[in-house]
Motif scaffolding. Structure first.
Motif, PDB file in Angstrom:
ATOM      1  N   LYS A  55       0.831  -1.211   0.000  1.00 33.23           N
ATOM      2  CA  LYS A  55       0.000   0.000   0.000  1.00 33.23           C
ATOM      3  C   LYS A  55       0.861   1.256   0.000  1.00 33.23           C
ATOM      4  O   LYS A  55       0.556   2.236  -0.682  1.00 33.23           O
ATOM      5  N   ILE A  57       3.925   1.587  -1.165  1.00 33.07           N
ATOM      6  CA  ILE A  57       4.568   1.727  -2.485  1.00 33.07           C
ATOM      7  C   ILE A  57       3.566   2.256  -3.501  1.00 33.07           C
ATOM      8  O   ILE A  57       3.882   3.143  -4.298  1.00 33.07           O
ATOM      9  N   GLU A  58       2.345   1.732  -3.458  1.00 32.15           N
ATOM     10  CA  GLU A  58       1.306   2.214  -4.376  1.00 32.15           C
ATOM     11  C   GLU A  58       0.996   3.692  -4.147  1.00 32.15           C
ATOM     12  O   GLU A  58       0.615   4.402  -5.064  1.00 32.15           O
ATOM     13  N   ALA A  59       1.170   4.156  -2.903  1.00 33.01           N
ATOM     14  CA  ALA A  59       0.907   5.552  -2.574  1.00 33.01           C
ATOM     15  C   ALA A  59       2.096   6.451  -2.926  1.00 33.01           C
ATOM     16  O   ALA A  59       2.049   7.660  -2.707  1.00 33.01           O
ATOM     17  N   GLY A  60       3.174   5.860  -3.444  1.00 32.34           N
ATOM     18  CA  GLY A  60       4.301   6.662  -3.897  1.00 32.34           C
ATOM     19  C   GLY A  60       5.543   6.603  -3.027  1.00 32.34           C
ATOM     20  O   GLY A  60       6.567   7.184  -3.363  1.00 32.34           O
ATOM     21  N   MET A  61       5.469   5.946  -1.909  1.00 29.97           N
ATOM     22  CA  MET A  61       6.632   5.851  -1.032  1.00 29.97           C
ATOM     23  C   MET A  61       7.634   4.853  -1.618  1.00 29.97           C
ATOM     24  O   MET A  61       7.236   3.844  -2.199  1.00 29.97           O
ATOM     25  N   SER A  62       8.920   5.146  -1.470  1.00 38.07           N
ATOM     26  CA  SER A  62       9.909   4.203  -1.995  1.00 38.07           C
ATOM     27  C   SER A  62       9.934   2.954  -1.117  1.00 38.07           C
ATOM     28  O   SER A  62       9.799   3.026   0.104  1.00 38.07           O
ATOM     29  N   HIS A  66      10.516   2.709   3.066  1.00 36.47           N
ATOM     30  CA  HIS A  66       9.504   2.076   3.911  1.00 36.47           C
ATOM     31  C   HIS A  66      10.089   0.905   4.689  1.00 36.47           C
ATOM     32  O   HIS A  66       9.871   0.782   5.893  1.00 36.47           O
TER      33      HIS A  66
END
Length: 86
Positions: A55, A57-62, A66
């Motif tokens: 979730k 990663i899908e939201a843009g976090m590397s 994370h």
């Protein structure tokens, strides 16, 4: 059929009545009845962590950030260190 509900020994792997067999494309795992609760608890905990990472990663976090900052790597490392061999 000659017998049922008896222990099996398949190429050095002991399977007792009540043990759980789990298989996928990577192979088969025997989960001893005595370890059932611990194994399923840890598997669900790992799956929850993987969902959290997905979730994020899908939201843009590397993924690297994370894993480093949210403690998932520490959880996985700790889980692997305390793995039991039955």
């Amino acid at each position: 059929m000659i017998d049922y509900r008896v222990p099996l020994d398949l190429e050095g792997v002991r399977i007792e009545p009540g043990d759980i067999l789990f298989g996928d494309v990577d192979g088969v795992c025997v989960i001893p009845k005595a370890a059932e609760e611990e194994v399923f608890h840890n598997a669900l905990e790992k799956a929850r962590g993987e969902q959290e990472v997905r979730k994020a990663i899908e939201a843009g976090m590397s993924a690297r950030w994370h894993l480093k900052n949210m403690g998932f790597c520490d959880h996985v490392r700790h889980t692997h260190q305390k793995r039991r061999h039955y």
